[in-house]
Design a protein around this motif. Structure first.
Motif, mmCIF file in Angstrom:
data_model
loop_
_atom_site.group_PDB
_atom_site.id
_atom_site.type_symbol
_atom_site.label_atom_id
_atom_site.label_comp_id
_atom_site.label_asym_id
_atom_site.label_seq_id
_atom_site.Cartn_x
_atom_site.Cartn_y
_atom_site.Cartn_z
ATOM 1 N N ILE A 176 24.701 6.325 -48.947
ATOM 2 C CA ILE A 176 24.278 5.412 -49.184
ATOM 3 C C ILE A 176 24.710 4.463 -48.673
ATOM 4 C CG2 ILE A 176 25.692 3.943 -50.962
ATOM 5 C CD1 ILE A 176 27.138 6.585 -52.036
ATOM 6 N N GLY A 195 24.508 0.169 -48.825
ATOM 7 C CA GLY A 195 25.742 -1.076 -49.009
ATOM 8 C C GLY A 195 25.026 -1.974 -48.657
ATOM 9 N N ASN A 212 20.705 6.167 -52.009
ATOM 10 C CA ASN A 212 21.481 5.021 -53.173
ATOM 11 C C ASN A 212 21.561 4.252 -52.529
ATOM 12 O OD1 ASN A 212 21.448 7.111 -55.199
ATOM 13 N ND2 ASN A 212 23.647 7.787 -54.631
ATOM 14 N N ALA A 262 23.294 0.111 -53.076
ATOM 15 C CA ALA A 262 24.557 -0.408 -53.956
ATOM 16 C C ALA A 262 24.693 -1.807 -53.273
ATOM 17 C CB ALA A 262 26.156 -0.143 -53.527
ATOM 18 N N PHE A 295 22.047 0.572 -57.662
ATOM 19 C CA PHE A 295 22.764 0.591 -58.209
ATOM 20 C C PHE A 295 24.216 -0.589 -57.860
ATOM 21 C CE2 PHE A 295 23.384 5.107 -58.173
ATOM 22 C CZ PHE A 295 23.552 5.467 -59.012
ATOM 23 N N GLU A 296 24.189 -2.146 -59.112
ATOM 24 C CA GLU A 296 24.446 -3.705 -59.533
ATOM 25 C C GLU A 296 25.933 -3.457 -59.543
ATOM 26 O OE1 GLU A 296 21.398 -6.756 -59.367
ATOM 27 O OE2 GLU A 296 20.206 -5.137 -60.435
ATOM 28 N N TYR A 297 26.330 -4.036 -58.638
ATOM 29 C CA TYR A 297 28.185 -3.933 -58.784
ATOM 30 C C TYR A 297 28.095 -5.844 -58.688
ATOM 31 C CZ TYR A 297 28.264 0.582 -58.043
ATOM 32 O OH TYR A 297 27.810 2.188 -58.599
ATOM 33 N N VAL A 350 31.816 -4.097 -55.038
ATOM 34 C CA VAL A 350 30.908 -3.502 -53.427
ATOM 35 C C VAL A 350 31.467 -3.949 -52.068
ATOM 36 C CG1 VAL A 350 29.200 -5.890 -53.595
ATOM 37 C CG2 VAL A 350 28.288 -3.409 -53.024
#
Length: 108
Positions: free
Chosen positions: A3, A5, A62, A64, A99-101, A106
């Motif tokens: 992932i 970020g 992925n 984030a 994926f948005e947080y 995050v």
């Protein structure tokens, strides 16, 4: 599962990469993409290209990324939008699920 970020920023875009294996989080790397240039097109291109290099090297599946915090300074919002757009575009072009947080999630 690897992932990526992203903490989008106009001058400094932060990134971190983790690998999750059997619900255990393993740190891979982190860093900052620095852009000290007044030209917004250069900045957008620089963020895109440096993230592309990171994606090709670590092959995350992925990503984030933070929602942009809406404050009172519209100039800042626009500049953050450039960094976020470059990040989203490079992820989409490399088939990375996004994926948005909210910023407080995050950062964890």
């Amino acid at each position: 599962m690897i992932i990526l970020g992203i903490d989008p920023g106009y001058i400094n875009t932060g990134y971190g990469i983790i690998n999750i294996i059997n619900n255990k989080i393993n740190f891979i790397t982190e860093g900052v993409i620095n852009t000290k240039n007044k030209n917004k097109y250069f900045i957008i291109n620089n963020i895109y290209n440096k993230l592309l290099f990171i994606i090709l090297k670590f092959k995350p599946i992925n990503m984030a990324i933070e929602h942009i915090f809406v404050g009172k300074n519209f100039d800042s919002i626009i500049k953050l939008s450039y960094a976020k757009a470059a990040s989203l575009l490079v992820a989409e072009n490399n088939n990375i699920k996004i994926f948005e947080y909210n910023y407080n999630k995050v950062k964890k």
